[in-house]
Design a protein around this motif. Structure first.
Motif, PDB file in Angstrom:
ATOM      1  N   LEU A 111      86.593  55.308  62.555  1.00 12.00           N
ATOM      2  CA  LEU A 111      86.193  55.912  63.613  1.00 12.00           C
ATOM      3  C   LEU A 111      85.068  57.167  63.363  1.00 12.00           C
ATOM      4  O   LEU A 111      84.082  57.215  64.076  1.00 12.00           O
ATOM      5  CB  LEU A 111      87.117  56.363  64.581  1.00 12.00           C
ATOM      6  CG  LEU A 111      86.808  56.710  65.979  1.00 12.00           C
ATOM      7  CD1 LEU A 111      86.128  55.977  66.472  1.00 12.00           C
ATOM      8  CD2 LEU A 111      88.048  57.432  66.800  1.00 12.00           C
ATOM      9  N   LEU A 112      85.551  58.015  62.382  1.00 13.68           N
ATOM     10  CA  LEU A 112      84.644  59.231  62.043  1.00 13.68           C
ATOM     11  C   LEU A 112      83.289  58.708  61.703  1.00 13.68           C
ATOM     12  O   LEU A 112      82.338  59.157  61.869  1.00 13.68           O
ATOM     13  CB  LEU A 112      85.392  60.229  61.271  1.00 13.68           C
ATOM     14  CG  LEU A 112      86.512  60.918  61.495  1.00 13.68           C
ATOM     15  CD1 LEU A 112      87.356  61.800  60.476  1.00 13.68           C
ATOM     16  CD2 LEU A 112      86.090  61.705  62.780  1.00 13.68           C
ATOM     17  N   GLU A 113      83.441  57.612  60.806  1.00 12.41           N
ATOM     18  CA  GLU A 113      82.321  57.173  60.190  1.00 12.41           C
ATOM     19  C   GLU A 113      81.385  56.709  61.112  1.00 12.41           C
ATOM     20  O   GLU A 113      80.074  56.770  61.308  1.00 12.41           O
ATOM     21  CB  GLU A 113      82.558  56.153  59.187  1.00 12.41           C
ATOM     22  CG  GLU A 113      81.171  55.646  58.478  1.00 12.41           C
ATOM     23  CD  GLU A 113      80.380  56.429  57.381  1.00 12.41           C
ATOM     24  OE1 GLU A 113      79.511  56.241  57.197  1.00 12.41           O
ATOM     25  OE2 GLU A 113      80.981  57.739  57.264  1.00 12.41           O
ATOM     26  N   LEU A 114      81.777  55.917  62.192  1.00 19.45           N
ATOM     27  CA  LEU A 114      80.982  55.234  63.415  1.00 19.45           C
ATOM     28  C   LEU A 114      80.483  56.480  64.130  1.00 19.45           C
ATOM     29  O   LEU A 114      79.387  56.357  64.748  1.00 19.45           O
ATOM     30  CB  LEU A 114      81.859  54.456  64.131  1.00 19.45           C
ATOM     31  CG  LEU A 114      82.322  52.938  63.643  1.00 19.45           C
ATOM     32  CD1 LEU A 114      83.259  52.435  64.454  1.00 19.45           C
ATOM     33  CD2 LEU A 114      81.246  52.155  63.536  1.00 19.45           C
ATOM     34  N   ILE A 115      81.038  57.398  64.341  1.00 24.56           N
ATOM     35  CA  ILE A 115      80.704  58.718  65.165  1.00 24.56           C
ATOM     36  C   ILE A 115      79.557  59.266  64.356  1.00 24.56           C
ATOM     37  O   ILE A 115      78.472  59.378  64.852  1.00 24.56           O
ATOM     38  CB  ILE A 115      81.873  59.723  65.529  1.00 24.56           C
ATOM     39  CG1 ILE A 115      82.921  59.004  66.517  1.00 24.56           C
ATOM     40  CG2 ILE A 115      81.165  60.908  66.038  1.00 24.56           C
ATOM     41  CD1 ILE A 115      84.047  59.800  66.431  1.00 24.56           C
TER      42      ILE A 115
END
Length: 83
Positions: free
Chosen positions: A42-46
């Protein structure tokens, strides 16, 4: 279990929906490693500006949504929309 795999799972969960709850991204009985990898995904997608998170109030639910809208197929649009 890779971050890329979990990124794809998150994007699939968002497909066809405006948003999903942060909690729903984690399976009910998932292991610590799945939780960590999902959070990193999720952090990478953000970071890639593919997903956004939103929380309307303190301690309220966190919603995850796509940060972009899909471009419709030009064949599906009316001619009047192109003018």
């Amino acid at each position: 279990l890779t971050v890329r795999d979990r990124m794809n799972v998150i994007l699939e969960a968002l497909e066809g929906q405006e948003s999903v709850s942060f909690i729903s991204l984690f399976e009910a009985s998932c292991h610590r490693m799945v939780i960590i990898v999902t959070f990193l995904a999720l952090l990478e997608l953000i970071r890639l500006r593919t997903a956004r998170v939103f929380q309307a109030e303190s301690f309220g639910p966190i919603l995850v949504s796509r940060a972009f809208s899909l471009v419709p197929d030009p064949a599906e649009l009316d001619d009047s929309e192109w003018r």
